[in-house]
Write an enzyme that holds these catalytic residues in place. Structure first.
Site, PDB file in Angstrom:
ATOM      1  N   PRO A 177       0.848  -1.199   0.000  1.00 10.43           N
ATOM      2  CA  PRO A 177       0.000   0.000   0.000  1.00 10.43           C
ATOM      3  C   PRO A 177       0.882   1.248   0.000  1.00 10.43           C
ATOM      4  O   PRO A 177       1.746   1.404   0.862  1.00 10.43           O
ATOM      5  CB  PRO A 177      -0.788  -0.127   1.306  1.00 10.43           C
ATOM      6  CG  PRO A 177       0.053  -0.999   2.183  1.00 10.43           C
ATOM      7  CD  PRO A 177       0.809  -1.923   1.282  1.00 10.43           C
ATOM      8  N   MET A 178       0.669   2.130  -0.989  1.00 13.13           N
ATOM      9  CA  MET A 178       1.485   3.342  -1.128  1.00 13.13           C
ATOM     10  C   MET A 178       0.567   4.530  -1.358  1.00 13.13           C
ATOM     11  O   MET A 178      -0.207   4.543  -2.319  1.00 13.13           O
ATOM     12  CB  MET A 178       2.461   3.202  -2.304  1.00 13.13           C
ATOM     13  CG  MET A 178       3.522   2.144  -2.120  1.00 13.13           C
ATOM     14  SD  MET A 178       4.587   2.006  -3.585  1.00 13.13           S
ATOM     15  CE  MET A 178       3.457   1.169  -4.717  1.00 13.13           C
ATOM     16  N   CYS A 210       4.160   4.030   8.301  1.00 12.16           N
ATOM     17  CA  CYS A 210       4.395   5.221   7.476  1.00 12.16           C
ATOM     18  C   CYS A 210       5.340   6.177   8.209  1.00 12.16           C
ATOM     19  O   CYS A 210       5.052   6.607   9.332  1.00 12.16           O
ATOM     20  CB  CYS A 210       3.090   5.932   7.156  1.00 12.16           C
ATOM     21  SG  CYS A 210       3.343   7.457   6.205  1.00 12.16           S
ATOM     22  N   LYS A 237       0.931  -3.530   9.818  1.00 13.50           N
ATOM     23  CA  LYS A 237       2.138  -3.297   9.027  1.00 13.50           C
ATOM     24  C   LYS A 237       3.042  -2.366   9.826  1.00 13.50           C
ATOM     25  O   LYS A 237       2.618  -1.279  10.227  1.00 13.50           O
ATOM     26  CB  LYS A 237       1.809  -2.689   7.664  1.00 13.50           C
ATOM     27  CG  LYS A 237       3.016  -2.557   6.743  1.00 13.50           C
ATOM     28  CD  LYS A 237       2.591  -2.139   5.333  1.00 13.50           C
ATOM     29  CE  LYS A 237       3.772  -2.191   4.361  1.00 13.50           C
ATOM     30  NZ  LYS A 237       4.827  -1.210   4.687  1.00 13.50           N
ATOM     31  N   GLY A 275      10.964  -4.495   1.659  1.00 12.37           N
ATOM     32  CA  GLY A 275      12.188  -3.706   1.600  1.00 12.37           C
ATOM     33  C   GLY A 275      13.214  -4.298   0.655  1.00 12.37           C
ATOM     34  O   GLY A 275      13.644  -5.444   0.821  1.00 12.37           O
TER      35      GLY A 275
END
Length: 328
Positions: A29-30, A113, A152, A213
């Site tokens: 999710p971005m 985030c 997350k 990552g």
């Protein structure tokens, strides 16, 4: 039909609670990128789950219109994950109860985030220094919701890398999965992701673990899985330029015909979802990545990306395919 002739159904790669997941590569999710046109396209190409962009709990409680734009999905995208963030456990729970009525398969809490505007007010990775708040949030969510709840996270902050504690809390308070990006808040997206830390989390919990990552090429998917033991990997920035990674293709392996088909389909989805003007405008940032437009000079890029009717834009793309074969 003899038993030996009955076709075997594929087995799930892992389960999120009672939700089966088929596949081991997932679009991350971005914010600003994982909108419905892009995430649905990645799902078609092979992303195993469809995560929404993160949505602030307070926005959900204030605006149904905002909620439905960010959280739109179609049944073919399942399993669908709605990702929420906030700094108030009660607001998160109330928002989760509201969006649950839209029919997601899973609800995820963003605690990773690193954006200053979010983390500095205690949301996103700003939640990680407050493990008791996280425990309270997950305890309330798992008691109140019908769908699985996941989290997350990152490694934490440079001064407090408490990812192991937070992963255990998520599991102990009823969470069904933890996804971990192997960087701290301060690192943001710089330096190397710590895959060994992901392996530590996998060794600590029994729920599924998604590693994130430095997944840049197809081989990295298997390398991370072997190095960490994670159940699946999450791909973010690399997928923007190469959504075909979910079809196990590196960028240089994408044939011109598939590139054109994907670009056209994404543009049409964007126009369908946002309307002609906004759809084209929002698509341009993907076009820069898809077509490797950095290989062109500045004037050529400006000409391609300026506002124009979609039919004219598609005609111009045909010229790009012919003129810049090295981008294909």
């Amino acid at each position: 039909m003899p038993v030996q002739d009955i076709p075997l159904l594929p087995q799930p790669t892992f389960w999120v609670g009672a939700v089966p997941v088929f596949g081991d590569a997932i679009l991350a999710p971005m914010d600003g990128y994982s909108d419905w046109p892009f995430r649905s396209l990645c799902r078609i190409l092979g992303s195993a789950m469809s995560y929404s962009e993160f949505v602030q709990a307070e926005h959900i409680l204030r605006s149904d219109r905002y909620m439905r734009t960010k959280l739109y999905f179609e049944p073919t995208e399942r399993p669908v994950v709605f990702q929420l963030y906030g700094d108030d456990p009660d607001a998160i729970v109330q928002a989760a109860l509201r969006v649950q009525e839209l029919g997601p398969d899973v609800i995820d809490i963003n605690m990773g985030c690193p954006a200053k505007s979010i983390a500095d007010r205690g949301a996103g990775v700003g939640m990680m220094p407050t493990p008791l708040k996280i425990a309270r949030t997950f305890r309330k969510l798992t008691a109140a919701l019908r769908v699985p709840v996941t989290g997350k996270i990152r490694l934490g902050w440079d001064r407090n890398r408490n990812y192991k504690l937070i992963a255990r809390i998520i599991e102990e308070e009823g969470g069904s999965l933890v996804a971990i990006h192997g960087r701290t808040k301060e690192q943001r997206y710089s330096g190397n992701a710590d895959w060994d830390a992901i392996a530590e989390v996998k060794s600590l919990v029994k729920i599924p673990v998604i590693g994130s990552g430095d997944i840049k090429v197809v081989d990295d998917i298997q390398r991370m899985k072997e190095r960490t033991g994670c159940d699946a990997v999450m791909i973010g920035r690399a997928a923007i330029a190469n959504p075909w990674i979910f079809a196990r293709l590196n960028r240089e392996q994408v044939p011109p015909e598939l590139l054109q088909q994907t670009v056209h389909e994404h543009l049409q989805k964007s126009i369908q979802f946002y309307g002609e003007e906004d759809g084209q405008r929002l698509f341009r940032k993907y076009a820069v990545q898809y077509l490797l437009l950095r290989t062109l000079d500045r004037d050529a890029r400006k000409e391609i990306l300026k506002e124009r009717p979609s039919g004219e834009f598609l005609e111009l793309l045909k010229q790009v395919y012919a003129v810049v074969p090295q981008a294909l």
